[in-house]
Write a protein that holds these residues in place. Sequence first.
Motif: not given
Length: 317
Positions: A101-119, A307-317
């Motif tokens: 993930y790569d979000d200007p509000r929340m930084g960047s990182g990686t989710l694998g087994y046991g990680g979660v995206e909550w929206m 779209r970010t350099s990582a290829g993501t598009v942050p959640v729009f809210r």
Amino acid sequence: MFKLGINEQVARSLSGAADNNNAELLRRRVGHRTRGHGHGPITRLMSPSDLGQLLKPFVFLDIFDMGEGFLRAAASGGGMPIHPHSGVATVTVLFEGRLQYDDPRMGSGTLGYGGVEWMRAGGGVWHGQEMSAPPEVSRVQGFQLWLALPPDVENGAPESRYIEAADMVRVGPAHVIVGAYGGVSSPVPSPEGVNYLLVTLRAGERWIYSPPVGHKVAWLALAAGMLDAGESITSGEMVLFEEGEHAIVLQAGPDEDVVFVLGSAVPHPHPLHLGNYSVHTSDAALLEGERRIAELGLQMKAAGNRRTSAGTVPVFR
């Protein structure tokens, strides 16, 4: 969203065990099972217009299996389209592979087994491309769950969180994705009265889930392996347990490890009012949610390419 009717026979099968003195009935029994409906890399196991009516606040569940072709297409703007939600919270967990993930509000990182995206969509969001696979990852498998929100937050401010595996909590073989269990609480800011666990059992391992008081709704979906829950459950199945508060007794098959998600909850006391991407507790709340996501859609279009350099598009809210 599939618009399927409720099968009355299924509803009757979930009405609970008969009252007798047989100790074996203290084990929560399977009341219904499904393999859902597949489309491309996604199998829809539950939607708000079918089993979600019986399992609310759990109203939607997808299991996904994205191969290299889909992942590379997603990285260049293809794959899952950006779409809106209101009135629900979405919970995404992986059991194979990694997403970044790569979000200007929340930084960047990686989710694998046991990680979660909550929206928590609340009053409205647009999303669908906020995570992407690193170039070295060729397969990603996981679950996306929707939770119906209570009236006090269903049209409230949206919130997104990415919580990596190292910051999640465990009880034995279970990651506590949502809720509290075994003396620990998930960092996910979910409504009370809901538990959602990601569990791996070793071949032959036995595990007992004792739901909290009031958690009369319970189900599991098996990602890999074979489970004995009083009857055999095989990979790709979702099962609904009888209504009640008895323990769920599970044992992995003898030949391979098993991975599954399990949910239990206090029943959601409100009717479900459904839009194409929204679930609310009243027509008025639904109209407000759909009005807001239409407004956000215009704002998002005006914002242009995000779209970010990582290829993501942050959640729009």
